[in-house]
Design an enzyme around this catalytic site. Structure first.
Site, PDB file in Angstrom:
ATOM      1  CG  HIS A 171      -2.116  -6.584  -1.788  1.00  0.00           C
ATOM      2  ND1 HIS A 171      -2.670  -6.929  -3.006  1.00  0.00           N
ATOM      3  CD2 HIS A 171      -2.601  -5.350  -1.493  1.00  0.00           C
ATOM      4  CE1 HIS A 171      -3.442  -5.939  -3.430  1.00  0.00           C
ATOM      5  NE2 HIS A 171      -3.425  -4.967  -2.535  1.00  0.00           N
ATOM      6  CB  SER A 183      -6.571  -3.782  -3.020  1.00  0.00           C
ATOM      7  OG  SER A 183      -5.513  -3.274  -3.784  1.00  0.00           O
ATOM      8  CG  ASN A 206      -5.963   2.789  -2.914  1.00  0.00           C
ATOM      9  OD1 ASN A 206      -7.060   2.614  -3.430  1.00  0.00           O
ATOM     10  ND2 ASN A 206      -5.353   1.863  -2.200  1.00  0.00           N
ATOM     11  CG  ASP A 248      -2.350  -9.365  -5.199  1.00  0.00           C
ATOM     12  OD1 ASP A 248      -1.447  -9.080  -4.392  1.00  0.00           O
ATOM     13  OD2 ASP A 248      -3.368  -8.666  -5.357  1.00  0.00           O
TER      14      ASP A 248
END
Length: 549
Positions: free
Chosen positions: A229, A380, A318, A199
C-alpha cells in the site's frame, strides 16, 4: 460521576453506532464478491476500455434504509466493576495543558494506577494503560483541571472497494496522469519539496522508485510488514519513468511506518508520525488512512503540522456511506475523494462534510511491493494524486504560500456532476493542466461535465436532471451549442458569454428507467463555433442511466 465513567459512557454510545455499521457491512459483504480482485497484478500492456459509462444511480449502501434503535437515555451511573475487563482501558490518551503538568503526571503514574505506553512532548499527551481502576478513578476525581482520558481510536488504510461498487466504473489504467492534464516532461516537478507518507512503509527496492530520495522512520518498532500500500502511494507521487511516472518525480519522500502488515494502526501513533513529519520539514503529509473516531490527539497533531507550515492530505474512506473518515474530516485537512475515468464520484467513496477535492481512484496502474505493477482502486490512490500535485505546484511556485497553492488546486478544478461546491466532490476534480495553462491567453476548451440527478427528486415517474457545461479554458466562449439525445428525442441549446471556469446547466426530464432494466442511453455533444477546442475529448459524453425503481 468520575471522569472514567463519563468517558466510558461516551464510548458506549460510540461503539454502539460502530457495531451497527459493522453489522450492516458484514451483512452486505455476505452476499457480494470478494473485493481482493481490485488490486490486480497486471501486464503493463493490458488496459480495458469501456465504450460508454454505465451509471446505476442506485448505491447498495447509500440507498439502504435502516432505522437505528438506540436507548432513549444512557444510564448515567456506571459501577466501576463494569470497566475492569474493558479493552478500552488498555489504550487511553491523556492530554495536558502544560509540559509541567505532564511531567508531574509521569512522575506519579504508577502510584496512581497507570502504566505509560508512550508520550509526545509536542502534543503534551501521554498514551497509557489503566492498571488499577480504583486508584486511577481517585486520581481523576481529585484533579481540579480539565484532564480527561480519551480512547486511542483505531485507524487503518481504507478497505479495498467491494465488487459491486466498481461495476460500471471506468478504470484509468496507465492514463490517469494524462487525464488530469499532467505533461510528459515533468522530471523536475517536486524538486526541493519533501512529502511524508504515513503508511505501511515503502519497498525501497522497487525499480519504479530507483533514484527517488527516500528516508525511512519506523514508529512500530520493527517487525515484518506488507509494504504494498505504501509503495503504491509513493509510486503515484514520485515514481520514475521505468513504470508509471509520478506526478512529482523529483520530490523527496519521508516514509513513516505507522500501520502494521494488515494496514492497521492507532491514532496516537499516527499523531506522533504527523508531528515527526512536520518537525523534519515535510511540506506535504499524505495520510491514505483513517478511522471513525474523532481523536483529540490526532486533531492536535494536524493543528501542530499546519502551524509548522505542512499541508495535510487524507483519504475520505471507501465504505460508500455518508460520513467522512478522520482525519480527513478535520479542519485544516484536505479531504480527498475518488472519481472514475468518466469524471463520476466513485460509489465506494464516502461523502459529506470534509470532502474537499477529487482525483483519480479507479483502476490506477501503480507499483506494489516485490516489483509488482497493480491496478489500484480507492480514495488512497486519489489522495496520493493530490499530494503529488501539491508537491509539484509548491516546487514551481516558490512565491506562493501553502494556502495559496491549495487555492490553485481548488480554483482550477473541473466541475463534477453536481454544479458548485458539493458533498460528493467538494471543490471539484483535480486538473493540473488547467493550473499549468492559467496564464496562457485565448485557450478555448468547452466540456460536458456530466448529468446530475438529485436524489430527492428520484421518486419514480418523470425525473428531472441537469446537463452541465463548463468553460475549462482561458478565453470567453460564445455561440457554444449543446446537443442532447435520448429516447429518440434531440434537444439543442446555445450558450453565450461563458466566462473561464464558469459552469452552466440545462434541466431535462427523464420518464422511467428504461426498457427491461437496460437503462436509458443519453448522448451529448458540445460544439464551439469558429473556435478550435484544445481538448475535444471532453466535448462528448455517452451514458446509460439506470434509475432506482
Amino acid at each position: 460521576m468520575t471522569k472514567l465513567k463519563i468517558m466510558f459512557n461516551r464510548l458506549l454510545i460510540g461503539f454502539g453506532l460502530l457495531l451497527f455499521i459493522f453489522l450492516v457491512f458484514k451483512l452486505g459483504k455476505s452476499f457480494t464478491k470478494d473485493s481482493s480482485e481490485f488490486v490486480q497484478t497486471l501486464n503493463p500492456q493490458e488496459s480495458a476500455e469501456l465504450p460508454e459509462e454505465m451509471v446505476p444511480l442506485s448505491n447498495p449502501i447509500k440507498d439502504l434504509n435502516v432505522e437505528i434503535s438506540l436507548p432513549s437515555q444512557i444510564e448515567r451511573e456506571l459501577d466501576l466493576s463494569m470497566l475492569v475487563d474493558s479493552p478500552i482501558l488498555e489504550d487511553l490518551t491523556l492530554g495536558f495543558a502544560t509540559t509541567q503538568s505532564m511531567q508531574t503526571f509521569l512522575a506519579q503514574a504508577e502510584a496512581n494506577g497507570f502504566r505509560v505506553r508512550d508520550r509526545s512532548a509536542e502534543l503534551k499527551t501521554v498514551r497509557l494503560r489503566v492498571l488499577d481502576l480504583d486508584q486511577a478513578s481517585r486520581y481523576f476525581d481529585k484533579m481540579e483541571n480539565e484532564e480527561e482520558p480519551h480512547y486511542n481510536y483505531r485507524v487503518r488504510s481504507p478497505e479495498l472497494p467491494r465488487a459491486e461498487f466498481l461495476e460500471g466504473e471506468k478504470s484509468f489504467g496507465a492514463n490517469a496522469d494524462e487525464w488530469i492534464g499532467v505533461p510528459e516532461e515533468r522530471n523536475d516537478w517536486g524538486r526541493g519539496v519533501k512529502v511524508a507518507i504515513l503508511d505501511s512503509g515503502i519497498d525501497l527496492s522497487h525499480s519504479n522508485l530507483d533514484g527517488v530520495s527516500i528516508e525511512e522512520i519506523d514508529m512500530l518498532g520493527g517487525g515484518s510488514s506488507s509494504r504494498g500500500h505504501g509503495t503504491a502511494i509513493a509510486s503515484i507521487i514520485s515514481g520514475n519513468d521505468s513504470g508509471i511516472m509520478g506526478i512529482a518525480p523529483s520530490a523527496s519522500l519521508l516514509s513513516i511506518r505507522v500501520l502494521d502488515g494488515k494496514g492497521q494502526g492507532d491514532s496516537f501513533t499516527v499523531a506522533k508520525g504527523i508531528v515527526e513529519a512536520a518537525n523534519r520539514g515535510a511540506q506535504v503529509i499524505n495520510l491514505s488512512l483513517g478511522g471513525t473516531g474523532e481523536s483529540i490527539v490526532l486533531k492536535n497533531a494536524v493543528d501542530y503540522a499546519r502551524a509548522q507550515g505542512s499541508l495535510v492530505v487524507a483519504a475520505v474512506g471507501n465504505e460508500g456511506v455518508s460520513g467522512v473518515s478522520y482525519p480527513a474530516k478535520f479542519d485544516h485537512v484536505i479531504g480527498v475523494t475518488s472519481v472514475d475515468a468518466n469524471g463520476r464520484q466513485s460509489s465506494f467513496a464516502n461523502y459529506g462534510e470534509g470532502v474537499d477535492i477529487a482525483a483519480p481512484g479507479v483502476g490506477v496502474f501503480t507499483a506494489w511491493e516485490d516489483e509488482a505493477l497493480v491496478s489500484f482502486s480507492g480514495t488512497s490512490s486519489a489522495t496520493a494524486f493530490i499530494s503529488g500535485a501539491l508537491a509539484s505546484e509548491i516546487s514551481r511556485n516558490p512565491n506562493l504560500s501553502s494556502d495559496q497553492v491549495v487555492d490553485l488546486l481548488y480554483k482550477y478544478s473541473n466541475e463534477s456532476e453536481k454544479p458548485g461546491f458539493d458533498e460528493f466532490t467538494g471543490n471539484g476534480i483535480l486538473n493540473v493542466g488547467r493550473i499549468e495553462n492559467r496564464n496562457v491567453p485565448n485557450l478555448h476548451d468547452g466540456a460536458i461535465v456530466g448529468y446530475y440527478f438529485d436524489p430527492e427528486e428520484m421518486k419514480g415517474g418523470t425525473t428531472p436532471f441537469l446537463v452541465s457545461v463548463q468553460n475549462q479554458g482561458t478565453a470567453w466562449l460564445n455561440n457554444v451549442s449543446l446537443e442532447v439525445e435520448y429516447r429518440g428525442v434531440v434537444k439543442n441549446y446555445i450558450f453565450n458569454n461563458l466566462d473561464p471556469g464558469e459552469t452552466r446547466s440545462e434541466k431535462l426530464f427523464l420518464d422511467g428507467s428504461g426498457e427491461s432494466g437496460k437503462g436509458v442511453r443519453i448522448s451529448s455533444q458540445l460544439r464551439l463555433s469558429g473556435q478550435t477546442d484544445i481538448y475535444p475529448e471532453n466535448n462528448s459524453r455517452v451514458s446509460t442511466i439506470s434509475l432506482p425503481d
